[in-house]
Design an enzyme around this catalytic site. Structure first.
Site, PDB file in Angstrom:
ATOM      1  N   GLY A   1       0.828  -1.209   0.000  1.00 47.42           N
ATOM      2  CA  GLY A   1       0.000   0.000   0.000  1.00 47.42           C
ATOM      3  C   GLY A   1       0.849   1.239   0.000  1.00 47.42           C
ATOM      4  CG  ASN A   2      -0.250   4.686  -1.413  1.00 47.13           C
ATOM      5  OD1 ASN A   2      -0.987   5.453  -0.808  1.00 47.13           O
ATOM      6  ND2 ASN A   2      -0.616   4.100  -2.552  1.00 47.13           N
ATOM      7  CG  PHE A   3       2.891   6.243   4.145  1.00 45.62           C
ATOM      8  CD1 PHE A   3       2.580   5.455   5.240  1.00 45.62           C
ATOM      9  CD2 PHE A   3       4.159   6.147   3.594  1.00 45.62           C
ATOM     10  CE1 PHE A   3       3.521   4.604   5.795  1.00 45.62           C
ATOM     11  CE2 PHE A   3       5.110   5.297   4.127  1.00 45.62           C
ATOM     12  CZ  PHE A   3       4.793   4.513   5.235  1.00 45.62           C
TER      13      PHE A   3
END
Ligand code: CTP
Length: 409
Positions: free
Chosen positions: A218-220
């Site tokens: 995923g990412n932030f």
């Protein structure tokens, strides 16, 4: 005579700050501009300025005690007053009242009114206090919380303070307060109906790309930018659909929300919906790649050894697809998160993906990009003209973006 606030109903809250002595002048200024004013004071405010003065200048009864028998209207006085007004101005707002507003206290008449204020009515807060109190991390955090919940904070002026010290903390002059409120009310009014009848599609948040039964890539991204855009589009009269990856943000009342996890799911939802929309804004941080062979079960260390290689395959580029598919009446806006050479990269991305506008933000700069409440954006039009903005809250960025998007039609 310029009656810029003609017919406006203003609720003025006054709290316990020495600057409360300016409040009667502020009431007069509002009335001079054609507004009707009702005043609510905290008990501390009445130590600095009298109820009688404010009653006389506002020509209305002043509320200080929420249990006042003459006020009750069957216990719903605060609801009626909150619905009566066009906006709620708190000037001056002390550090203590800021803290209470940020945390939803309703222990005096003024706080009860803040909580009772309907969501669509603006809350304008003008803090005034000593510099150290204003700059204190807790006060700043409280301000951020209030902004995140839709309030507008107008930072105090710098200058000589009651203590004799010089610094930030002064309440702006009444005429400045009036012009700030007038500007905001006018821009809201002019934006309000511009997207009426238009359908707006927004993508937001991260995507989660499944690795196995319990893990993902995923990412932030927090989704805050996309949700702020959805809210602003809604406030401009549009019918809004928000397709969001996994985020921790409450659904916006009035927005049709579709939750997805992966880029593939987001793509499918955009494909299903796209042709119905006039404007689509792609603010989601979509993963470019996804594991080629996600496992149904949990991956075990004994089967993977000291090193693990995962093969990824390319995800569909949703924005590029929309750029290829869009018909003449449709407009699309992309985002470009860049680390270097952002203007050239943004321009190239806009062309490559056939966008009508692109919002560029820097990935490696403070006050910009994923997660926080602040973003530093550059809005670039199709012809390559662009405008840099100072760091703004994501809500303010959304306002600027939607204002520019309106001009695409
Ligand atoms: N985007 C998308 N689908 C993808 C990847 C990106 O819709 N699979 C959209 C984003 O929502 C954003 C824009 O494309 O509006 C820019 O995404 P970005 O990842 O910054 O650009 P890329 O084209 O992937 O290029 P690069 O990663 O090389 O910078």
């Amino acid at each position: 005579m310029n009656l810029s606030l003609k017919g406006k109903r203003i609720l003025l809250g006054i709290t316990g700050s020495i600057a409360a002595y300016k409040a009667p002048f502020l009431v007069r200024e509002f009335i001079k501009q054609g507004a009707e004013v009702r005043v609510i004071m905290t008990e501390s405010a009445s130590k600095f300025v009298t109820e009688l003065t404010l009653q006389n200048v506002s020509k209305n009864d002043v509320v200080t005690d929420m249990f006042d028998k003459t006020l009750q209207e069957n216990g719903s006085w605060h609801i009626h007053l909150a619905h009566w007004c066009d906006c709620f101005v708190i000037a001056p707002c002390s550090a203590n009242s800021l803290a209470k507003i940020a945390h939803g206290f309703a222990d005096n008449a003024l706080m009860a009114l803040v909580l009772a204020l309907p969501k669509e009515k603006p809350l304008y807060i003008f803090p005034a206090m000593d510099t150290d109190m204003w700059l204190h991390k807790v006060t700043q955090k409280n301000c951020n919380t209030i902004v995140m919940h839709g309030g507008a904070i107008f930072p105090p002026d710098s200058g000589e303070l009651a203590s004799g010290m010089v610094g930030e903390g002064r309440l702006p002059e009444p005429s400045d307060i009036v012009s700030k409120i007038t500007d905001d009310l006018l821009s809201r009014k002019s934006l309000k109906s511009f997207l009426k009848g238009k359908k707006v599609l927004i993508t937001a948040g991260p995507t989660y790309e499944r690795l196995d039964a319990v893990r993902f890539i995923g990412n932030f991204s927090s989704g805050k930018m996309g949700f702020a855009l959805a809210e602003e589009a809604l406030n401009s009269g549009a019918e809004v659909t928000l397709i969001t990856g996994p985020v921790h943000i409450d659904t916006i009342i009035g927005v049709h929300r579709i939750d997805v996890q992966s880029a593939e799911e987001m793509f499918e939802q955009v494909c299903n919906n796209f042709s119905h929309y006039d404007l689509a804004i792609f603010s989601a941080a979509v993963a470019d790649y996804t594991p080629k062979n996600p496992l149904e079960e949990k991956m075990k260390k004994e089967n993977t050894g000291e090193e693990l290689t995962i093969t990824l395959k390319k995800n569909p580029d949703i924005l590029a697809w929309a750029g290829k598919t869009k018909s003449e009446h449709q407009r699309i806006i992309g985002f470009a998160l860049e680390t270097d050479n952002e203007i050239e990269e943004g321009k190239a991305k806009m062309k490559r993906k056939n966008c009508d506008m692109i919002i560029i933000n820097k990935a490696n700069a403070p006050n910009s990009g994923f997660g926080g409440d602040i973003n530093t954006i550059t809005i670039m039009a199709k012809d390559g003209e662009y405008k840099h903005y100072q760091p703004l809250t994501k809500k303010e960025c959304a306002k600027e973006i939607i204002t520019k998007a309106i001009q695409l039609f």
